[in-house]
Motif scaffolding. Structure first.
Motif, short mmCIF file in Angstrom:
data_model
loop_
_atom_site.label_atom_id
_atom_site.label_comp_id
_atom_site.label_asym_id
_atom_site.label_seq_id
_atom_site.Cartn_x
_atom_site.Cartn_y
_atom_site.Cartn_z
N GLU A 59 0.81 -1.21 0.00
CA GLU A 59 0.00 0.00 0.00
C GLU A 59 0.85 1.27 0.00
N CYS A 115 -3.41 4.18 -2.38
CA CYS A 115 -3.53 3.19 -3.46
C CYS A 115 -3.05 1.84 -2.95
N ILE A 142 -1.56 -1.38 -4.10
CA ILE A 142 -0.90 -1.94 -5.27
C ILE A 142 -0.91 -3.46 -5.22
N TYR A 169 2.06 12.88 -10.06
CA TYR A 169 2.24 11.43 -10.16
C TYR A 169 3.30 10.91 -9.20
N VAL A 192 5.34 1.27 -10.63
CA VAL A 192 3.91 1.56 -10.78
C VAL A 192 3.72 3.08 -10.67
N ILE A 228 1.16 6.23 -10.07
CA ILE A 228 -0.11 6.54 -9.43
C ILE A 228 -0.43 8.02 -9.60
N HIS A 229 -1.66 8.31 -9.99
CA HIS A 229 -2.13 9.70 -10.04
C HIS A 229 -2.53 10.08 -8.62
N LEU A 230 -1.72 10.91 -7.97
CA LEU A 230 -1.87 11.16 -6.54
C LEU A 230 -3.23 11.78 -6.17
N GLY A 290 -5.56 8.70 -6.61
CA GLY A 290 -5.11 7.39 -6.15
C GLY A 290 -5.20 6.31 -7.21
N ALA A 291 -5.44 6.69 -8.45
CA ALA A 291 -5.60 5.72 -9.53
C ALA A 291 -4.26 5.29 -10.10
N ARG A 292 -4.15 4.01 -10.43
CA ARG A 292 -2.97 3.51 -11.13
C ARG A 292 -3.10 3.87 -12.60
N GLU A 315 2.48 1.41 -15.71
CA GLU A 315 3.37 0.45 -15.06
C GLU A 315 4.48 0.05 -16.03
#
Length: 356
Positions: A235, A250, A252, A265, A295, A297-299, A302-304, A307
């Motif tokens: 996480e 997020c 992961i 990001y 990975v 992540i769009h901060l 919280g979306a991935r 990768e």
């Protein structure tokens, strides 16, 4: 099937575009492979990597004021300085790179098992997490290390890795927060319950902000907020410093370690689990943790969003560091003679011809 070539990687389709638009290069350290790898996007279609050999590289630090890097290695810390002028006329690729870091100093620390590393005090100090001796230290040219802080539960300086102190977050040029696997004062006392006894510590007060973390790593302060990775839970988390509340940004679901931010990001390192490890084999995602890479992540959400995964050579990543404003970066190590040819002075640079 043919085995994958060394350092073969694959990535999501949009990742080159993102790196190119951000104008950054990603540096990652893999102590298992003995490399610092630079990942650049020369255009919106490709990612190009440059692996450089360093002995057991761990933490990567950058000083923006003086444009230097520092890399923690097995028994030394190497300091490198960037020269755009030397990069422009690099003999093996003139005009290819916009940054070229050359080694300029080495601290011969001995085997301290240094994890996180940061410049501080306006770039005049180099702080490190001395995991072997359970303390935060400064590095200089007089001693192997100078202790500046240790957890309140560590009663003496001893090379026994008592709590697996590993992470360090900086604020105003000083260490502000640290992570450890346990509040233990015994040699390697953190091992028995390693997946559930992690702590986030306040350096100034010495108090524990939050306990019960799952193998915390990579505490970082971004925009005044504190983030930390819970490696045992896969996480990315935000910690409320006032209440100690932990919010998952997020999940992961893999062995996360190493984190850096560019724009909106987060770039988070992902490692394969050691299959023969009695500790890691107990993790909930053990069977799925079969890849290493980064990975994205769009901060804000919280979306991935991306990768990068290695198909060969790289199994374990320690640190991930964004080199902002540098699209194509080169680093020279001390294992070959190439760095000896790049000469720099405050007002001029020179490339000397090496003997054949």
């Amino acid at each position: 099937m043919q085995p994958a070539p060394p350092f073969a990687l694959r990535h999501t389709a949009q990742l080159p575009e993102l790196l190119h638009q951000l104008g950054v290069t990603i540096a990652l350290s893999t102590y298992q492979a003995g490399k610092v790898i630079l990942l650049s996007a020369p255009d919106e279609e490709r990612i190009i990597q440059l692996p450089r050999s360093f002995p057991k590289p761990m933490g990567i630090a950058e000083d923006l004021e003086t444009d230097r890097l520092a890399i923690a290695c097995r028994d030394e810390v190497v300091v490198l300085a960037n020269s755009g002028e030397l990069a422009q006329f690099y003999p093996k690729g003139p005009g290819k790179y916009d940054a070229l870091y050359l080694p300029r100093a080495t601290y011969h620390t001995g085997d301290l098992d240094i994890h996180d590393l940061n410049f501080g005090d306006g770039g005049t100090s180099l702080y490190a997490v001395n995991t072997r001796f359970s303390c935060l230290v400064k590095l200089d040219d007089r001693y192997s290390f100078t202790p500046v802080w240790q957890p309140r539960f560590i009663d003496k300086l001893a090379g026994e890795d008592r709590c697996h102190l590993n992470g360090m977050a900086m604020r105003n040029g000083k260490p502000a927060y640290a992570t450890a696997f346990s509040e233990t004062n015994m040699p390697v006392g953190w091992r028995p319950n390693v997946t559930k006894t992690g702590v986030l510590l306040d350096v100034d007060s010495g108090e524990t902000i939050v306990g019960g973390l799952g193998m915390p790593h990579s505490p970082r302060i971004y925009d005044g907020r504190l983030y930390v990775l819970q490696t045992a839970k896969g996480e990315v988390c935000e910690v409320d410093l006032a209440s100690g509340a932990v919010t998952v940004v997020c999940k992961i679901g893999g062995f996360v370690r190493g984190m850096s931010k560019a724009g909106d990001y987060l770039f988070v390192g992902l490692s394969k689990l050691r299959k023969n490890s009695s500790t890691f084999g107990k993790l909930a995602f053990a069977k799925e943790a079969d890849r290493a890479g980064i990975v994205v992540i769009h901060l804000p959400t919280g979306a991935r969003v991306g990768e990068l995964t290695y198909a060969s050579s790289v199994d374990e990543i320690y640190d991930v560091h964004v080199l902002a404003g540098k699209r194509r970066v080169n680093v020279l190590n001390t294992l070959t003679d190439d760095h000896k040819a790049g000469l720099s002075a405050p007002t001029a640079t020179y490339w000397r011809k090496l003997k054949a």
